[in-house]
Design a protein around this motif. Structure first.
Motif, mmCIF file in Angstrom:
data_model
loop_
_atom_site.group_PDB
_atom_site.id
_atom_site.type_symbol
_atom_site.label_atom_id
_atom_site.label_comp_id
_atom_site.label_asym_id
_atom_site.label_seq_id
_atom_site.Cartn_x
_atom_site.Cartn_y
_atom_site.Cartn_z
ATOM 1 N N UNK A 158 0.818 -1.219 0.000
ATOM 2 C CA UNK A 158 0.000 0.000 0.000
ATOM 3 C C UNK A 158 0.850 1.265 0.000
ATOM 4 N N UNK A 159 2.163 1.103 -0.118
ATOM 5 C CA UNK A 159 3.027 2.281 -0.170
ATOM 6 C C UNK A 159 3.231 2.969 1.159
ATOM 7 N N UNK A 160 3.122 2.225 2.241
ATOM 8 C CA UNK A 160 3.382 2.799 3.566
ATOM 9 C C UNK A 160 2.122 3.312 4.237
ATOM 10 N N UNK A 161 1.772 4.536 3.957
ATOM 11 C CA UNK A 161 0.573 5.121 4.546
ATOM 12 C C UNK A 161 0.818 5.720 5.915
ATOM 13 N N UNK A 162 -0.135 5.486 6.826
ATOM 14 C CA UNK A 162 -0.065 6.017 8.183
ATOM 15 C C UNK A 162 0.109 4.868 9.166
ATOM 16 N N UNK A 163 1.037 5.023 10.074
ATOM 17 C CA UNK A 163 1.350 3.967 11.031
ATOM 18 C C UNK A 163 0.988 4.439 12.432
ATOM 19 N N UNK A 302 5.504 6.304 0.975
ATOM 20 C CA UNK A 302 6.649 6.132 0.077
ATOM 21 C C UNK A 302 7.069 7.507 -0.442
ATOM 22 N N UNK A 303 8.353 7.878 -0.334
ATOM 23 C CA UNK A 303 8.798 9.202 -0.807
ATOM 24 C C UNK A 303 8.530 9.368 -2.294
ATOM 25 N N UNK A 304 8.265 10.606 -2.680
ATOM 26 C CA UNK A 304 7.985 10.894 -4.087
ATOM 27 C C UNK A 304 9.195 11.438 -4.814
ATOM 28 N N UNK A 440 14.253 -11.098 3.937
ATOM 29 C CA UNK A 440 12.800 -11.061 4.084
ATOM 30 C C UNK A 440 12.098 -10.235 3.025
ATOM 31 N N UNK A 441 12.852 -9.485 2.203
ATOM 32 C CA UNK A 441 12.139 -8.831 1.121
ATOM 33 C C UNK A 441 12.893 -9.043 -0.185
ATOM 34 N N UNK A 442 12.184 -9.617 -1.101
ATOM 35 C CA UNK A 442 12.723 -9.883 -2.416
ATOM 36 C C UNK A 442 11.762 -9.351 -3.451
ATOM 37 N N UNK A 443 12.284 -9.053 -4.626
ATOM 38 C CA UNK A 443 11.457 -8.536 -5.732
ATOM 39 C C UNK A 443 10.620 -7.349 -5.277
ATOM 40 N N UNK A 444 11.287 -6.431 -4.526
ATOM 41 C CA UNK A 444 10.550 -5.305 -3.950
ATOM 42 C C UNK A 444 9.886 -4.447 -5.014
ATOM 43 N N UNK A 445 10.536 -4.300 -6.154
ATOM 44 C CA UNK A 445 10.003 -3.412 -7.173
ATOM 45 C C UNK A 445 8.675 -3.903 -7.751
ATOM 46 N N UNK A 446 8.405 -5.210 -7.613
ATOM 47 C CA UNK A 446 7.176 -5.772 -8.164
ATOM 48 C C UNK A 446 6.002 -5.645 -7.220
ATOM 49 N N UNK A 447 6.246 -5.267 -5.963
ATOM 50 C CA UNK A 447 5.149 -5.174 -4.991
ATOM 51 C C UNK A 447 4.357 -3.868 -5.198
#
Length: 447
Positions: A158-163, A302-304, A440-447
């Motif tokens: 979801x691109x981060x958002x609010x935590x 996620x930064x723009x 723990x994170x692979x293929x990050x660009x595809x998410x």
């Protein structure tokens, strides 16, 4: 003890309990204690840690196993007849974070640990049918790394958002006994088990030569405490979030909880603020308090921008979860990904412990010191060795080497060891280099 044929029989009983719990999710079990027999206690003994600290009676696992079957049979008879008296736990304090704060730990007697393990082995197959996927702490086949991976994948999607980062003030110390018993009775109404749980809650705490009997809390360190804590938060938080919060959200919301440590992610700020407002009221109904200063809402989008300078490694927009600081940064391929590094408090606490060990054990043979320090470093890598955290691992290893050099230097007349001399020593007694254990994170660009 080695694996015995008994374990298969116990496993079959647990599968039977799990099947019944799954078939009747609203059913309360009124007869469970018949599963606990001598064979069951033998299995509980096998799973009980043998090298832990002794309780108030000073009895160790080695003492207990001298006449093991007789001891277990007497324990079984007392548990079933109601004559078992839960001894008080011995309280010790361990450092918490980088300050002077400590965390109280309750150490039961070894026999109490075995019986608590036996009861937990009955409760586990029931509640494993009820607990939600968002819960990871102290559950079979789940770990802190599974929680971290789940949070990472959902947040990346979801691109981060609010935590919403939430801190429950002294959770284990403030569990309301009456509420806890009522929550347990939703699924368990066996008189023997309820009586044992009640005795453990009222057992008392031994500290500084005195016994106190708190009317709230479940001491950390007990075998049964993680199970009871999970049951408590299952009803107070997880079930409420799944059935009442998520359906009312405008956007997406997700929860990841490890014991009492949890965060909630939102795609919409308005949703996050609504939950932040109502959460203290929800917890207050069950005797819990949300820490107002440590609970905060973080903008974690996620930064723009296109520069690495757009990410912030230590200030606003970052937060800590399960010992890691989470932040946005560029991957090697230039994509924005959520990275993790060892949280400053954990880094400092781990280094302080090794520094103290080197100080106290500097007189020991070099081979022994090298072996122990290697074990400590491998343990550090085993937890903190996540992809993206390599530099923090290297920094930790370097600081450990410096601590070792300093205290070995105290064995010399000059009080120090020249670096060329120490480097030769390291070639003979090397310490393990930093290594990433968990990718723990692979293929990050595809998410």
């Amino acid at each position: 003890m080695t694996e015995t044929p008994n374990s298969g029989s116990v496993s079959t009983k647990q599968q039977r309990i799990a099947q019944l719990a799954k078939q009747a999710p609203q059913m309360a079990f009124t007869s469970l204690n018949h599963y606990i027999d001598l064979e069951w206690l033998q299995e509980a003994y096998r799973y009980t840690r043998k090298n832990g600290a002794a309780g108030v009676d000073g009895r160790t696992a080695r003492d207990y196993e001298v006449d093991l079957d007789s001891n277990l049979q007497r324990l079984l008879d007392r548990a079933k007849s109601g004559t078992y008296r839960a001894p008080p736990v011995r309280r010790v304090h361990i450092p918490k974070g980088t300050g002077k704060d400590t965390r109280p730990i309750g150490i039961p007697t070894f026999e109490d640990k075995v019986l608590q393990r036996a009861v937990a082995m009955v409760l586990e197959p029931i509640y494993e049918q009820d607990f939600y996927d968002c819960s990871y702490g102290f559950r079979p086949g789940r770990s802190a790394h599974h929680a971290l991976e789940s949070w990472w994948r959902q947040a990346m999607k979801v691109g981060g958002g609010w935590i919403l980062e939430v801190d429950i003030r002294k959770f284990f110390d403030t569990l309301d006994h009456a509420i806890l018993r009522d929550l347990v009775r939703h699924r368990v109404r066996d008189g023997v088990l309820l009586r044992l749980i009640g005795k453990w809650l009222k057992a008392g705490v031994f500290e500084a030569g005195q016994i106190t009997y708190p009317d709230r809390g479940s001491p950390q360190g007990g075998v049964i405490s993680p199970m009871l804590a999970n049951v408590y938060l299952h009803y107070v938080l997880d079930e409420w979030f799944v059935h009442e919060v998520q359906p009312r959200m405008k956007g997406k919301a997700f929860l990841v909880r490890y014991a009492d440590d949890f965060v909630i992610g939102f795609t919409e700020e308005s949703d996050a603020r609504r939950v932040m407002e109502v959460l203290p009221k929800r917890f207050g109904k069950y005797g819990l308090t949300v820490h107002p200063e440590k609970t905060r809402l973080i903008a974690f989008h996620r930064p723009s921008g296109t520069s690495r300078k757009d990410s912030d490694r230590g200030g606003p927009g970052t937060f800590d979860l399960l010992g890691f600081t989470h932040f946005w940064d560029r991957s090697r391929k230039g994509h924005w990904v959520i990275k993790r590094k060892t949280a400053r408090s954990r880094f400092t606490r781990g280094l302080r412990a090794i520094y103290q060990w080197c100080k106290v054990n500097r007189h020991r043979p070099l081979a022994e010191q090298q072996r122990k320090l290697s074990q400590k470093l491998k343990g550090h890598y085993a937890y903190y060795g996540l992809t993206g955290n390599y530099y923090a691992l290297c920094a930790f290893q370097s600081m450990v080497q410096r601590a070792w050099r300093k205290w070995l230097g105290r064995r010399t007349r000059d009080g120090t060891i020249p670096w060329d001399h120490f480097n030769r020593l390291l070639r003979r007694y090397p310490l393990p280099p930093a290594i990433v254990v968990h990718s723990v994170y692979r293929k990050a660009a595809k998410l």
